[in-house]
Design a protein around this motif. Sequence first.
Motif, PDB file in Angstrom:
ATOM      1  N   ARG A 130       0.491  -1.625  -0.150  1.00 24.16           N
ATOM      2  CA  ARG A 130      -0.259  -0.342  -0.161  1.00 24.16           C
ATOM      3  C   ARG A 130       0.722   1.002  -0.168  1.00 24.16           C
ATOM      4  O   ARG A 130       0.437   2.130  -0.397  1.00 24.16           O
ATOM      5  CB  ARG A 130      -0.953   0.277   1.323  1.00 24.16           C
ATOM      6  N   TYR A 131       2.145   1.172   0.588  1.00 22.07           N
ATOM      7  CA  TYR A 131       2.397   2.569   0.440  1.00 22.07           C
ATOM      8  C   TYR A 131       4.040   2.758   0.220  1.00 22.07           C
ATOM      9  O   TYR A 131       4.390   3.440  -0.239  1.00 22.07           O
ATOM     10  CB  TYR A 131       2.990   2.758   2.812  1.00 22.07           C
ATOM     11  N   PRO A 135       2.559   3.088  -4.894  1.00 22.99           N
ATOM     12  CA  PRO A 135       3.048   4.225  -5.556  1.00 22.99           C
ATOM     13  C   PRO A 135       3.892   4.027  -6.162  1.00 22.99           C
ATOM     14  O   PRO A 135       4.132   4.980  -7.341  1.00 22.99           O
ATOM     15  CB  PRO A 135       2.938   4.520  -4.140  1.00 22.99           C
ATOM     16  N   GLN A 136       4.790   3.499  -6.265  1.00 18.94           N
ATOM     17  CA  GLN A 136       5.996   3.127  -7.536  1.00 18.94           C
ATOM     18  C   GLN A 136       5.550   2.887  -8.158  1.00 18.94           C
ATOM     19  O   GLN A 136       6.402   3.477  -9.764  1.00 18.94           O
ATOM     20  CB  GLN A 136       6.931   2.842  -6.876  1.00 18.94           C
ATOM     21  N   LEU A 138       2.619   2.768  -9.839  1.00 18.95           N
ATOM     22  CA  LEU A 138       1.166   2.787 -10.327  1.00 18.95           C
ATOM     23  C   LEU A 138       1.298   3.880 -11.551  1.00 18.95           C
ATOM     24  O   LEU A 138       0.984   3.888 -12.704  1.00 18.95           O
ATOM     25  CB  LEU A 138      -0.017   3.003  -9.490  1.00 18.95           C
ATOM     26  N   ILE A 210       1.102  12.487 -10.080  1.00 16.21           N
ATOM     27  CA  ILE A 210       1.576  11.368  -9.059  1.00 16.21           C
ATOM     28  C   ILE A 210       2.765  11.255  -8.981  1.00 16.21           C
ATOM     29  O   ILE A 210       3.620  10.693  -8.258  1.00 16.21           O
ATOM     30  CB  ILE A 210       0.933  10.503  -9.220  1.00 16.21           C
ATOM     31  N   THR A 211       3.494  11.522 -10.371  1.00 13.70           N
ATOM     32  CA  THR A 211       5.279  11.309 -10.511  1.00 13.70           C
ATOM     33  C   THR A 211       6.125  12.901 -10.119  1.00 13.70           C
ATOM     34  O   THR A 211       7.400  13.083 -10.212  1.00 13.70           O
ATOM     35  CB  THR A 211       5.941  11.004 -11.798  1.00 13.70           C
TER      36      THR A 211
ATOM     37  N   HIS B 106       9.682   7.643  -3.262  1.00 11.60           N
ATOM     38  CA  HIS B 106       8.322   8.652  -3.709  1.00 11.60           C
ATOM     39  C   HIS B 106       8.090   9.182  -2.214  1.00 11.60           C
ATOM     40  O   HIS B 106       6.954  10.072  -2.185  1.00 11.60           O
ATOM     41  CB  HIS B 106       7.448   7.831  -4.002  1.00 11.60           C
ATOM     42  N   LYS B 107       8.853   8.956  -1.939  1.00  8.37           N
ATOM     43  CA  LYS B 107       8.753   9.974   0.014  1.00  8.37           C
ATOM     44  C   LYS B 107       9.928  11.018   0.122  1.00  8.37           C
ATOM     45  O   LYS B 107      10.762  10.827   0.366  1.00  8.37           O
ATOM     46  CB  LYS B 107       8.531   8.772   0.792  1.00  8.37           C
TER      47      LYS B 107
END
Lengths: 219, 262
Positions: A130-131, A135-136, A138, A210-211, B106-107
């Motif tokens: 999920r985290y 996210p990478q 997608l 998102i990127t 991404h963080k």
Amino acid sequence: MTDWAGYIGLIIDGAFVTLSLTLCGSAVALVAAFLAGLGRLSRFTAVRALAVTYVEFFRGTSIFVQLFWVYFVLPLFDISLSPFQAGVLVLGLNVGAYGAEVVRGAIKSVPREQFEACIALNFTQYQRMRYIILPQALPLMLPTFGNNAIELLKATAVVSLISLSDMTFQAQIVRAQTGNTFVPFLTILVLYFIMSTVISRAIGLYEKRITRGLDGVRS
Amino acid sequence: MNKPIIRLDKIVKAYGTHTVLDGLSMDVKAGEKIALIGPSGSGKTTILRILMTLESISGGTIEVDGDYLYHMKDASGALVPANEAHMHRMREKIGMVFQHFNLFPHKNVLDNVTLAPILTKGVARAEAEKRAMELLEMVGLADKARHMPAQLSGGQKQRVAIARALALSPKIMLFDEVTSALDPELVEEVLNVMRRLGEETDMTMLLVTHEMGFAHDFADRVLFFDRGRIVEEGPPDAIFRNPKEERTQNFLRKIIAAGHRV
Ligand SMILES: Nc1ncnc2c1ncn2[C@@H]1O[C@H](COP(=O)(O)OP(=O)(O)OP(=O)(O)O)[C@@H](O)[C@H]1O
Ligand SMILES: [Mg+2]
């Protein structure tokens, strides 16, 4: 003199059917793609087998035949769907099968070191997905998802087979009634093009959003 | 009384037919700072990865802080392979810093540090951020909290990775060649952080390194590995100034010839 306003109105009605099919079908496709894509990466053999079967089956048979089965054969087993439901289901499952491979590929392309960092930080499997991983993954999926959605839009035309009056179906009606081919088919040509452009622009914008952090710009 | 915090008992690790560790036993006392040195392929990384549960073991047992790492006792008291819940509990005790940082791209820096405490320990965000800022302060990067990893130098990334691991307050920290992916001029800033950690905390630390000078200053005990075995061990002075085994001597000679300071 032909009353074009009325006929164009018919085509616009069809355009709404096409649009709803595309949106609902894409929603089903997205869910199916994630379920099957994650399923193919499951530790459980049965889950993997189920996912592979789904993907291979829907990629290996034509959308035309699938639609026929869902609409005409399922009722024999007491499962009847409205034409719209059948259309959404078949379009969604079909495109979802292609999407599943995209989901799987994108997840697998996230470096193994990211998984290892998650273990070192004691994330659960769910938290890791999920985290960190999704996210990478997608952003890698989105361009192909965009193409898939456009494929789905184009495939909606087959639903006229089960008497759904989508845009193509309506154009044929108008053509039959007016004897004019040029006007109705130019109209739907333009409408299909507008819809696909909107889809690809929307996906492009979302991808950009998102990127944003990933290419070094301050978040 | 003073039970070791880590006990490896006859650990076997094989990849297919290639046996990397063949019955390795070793103890680490709580608070000890250990440097693992040795030639490439001798199994140093493998040991750390096994302790972090990134690899499985082919035989033997490991105890960490009084509990088995890869095993648990069933109702009859027999040792059985540990389930995920047990491993999850055990991992709380251990943190690791990697050669290639493995930050989450991404963080931002702050989120990299706070994510694990928030998710795995249920720490409230405000509290996690306060602690993260203290840690970033300690590694000299408080002003980079809102930066993305891609905006940092290698040395800065590695210092964030150290802060990220520390945020979970593990009892044991593992460092695998944490400076060897860095440009030479960035090595020192990371070693300085490590030095402070070594002096100011009572964490147990295991460090794989080719920086012999640093290993000498940092470690209480140095283990020299070759082909999956501990060839020689002892206090840094004994190993670096007065190695007994020929293999240790040869190794150190080669390292010095390659330009490393001892
Ligand atoms: N995934 C793997 N599959 C097969 N063999 C492996 C794997 N990982 C490590 N090995 C082998 O295990 C041995 C020990 O490797 P390890 O990485 O622990 O060495 P090391 O002491 O850390 O070396 P270096 O100083 O080069 O980092 C090597 O012979 C290596 O080839
Ligand atoms: Mg190594």
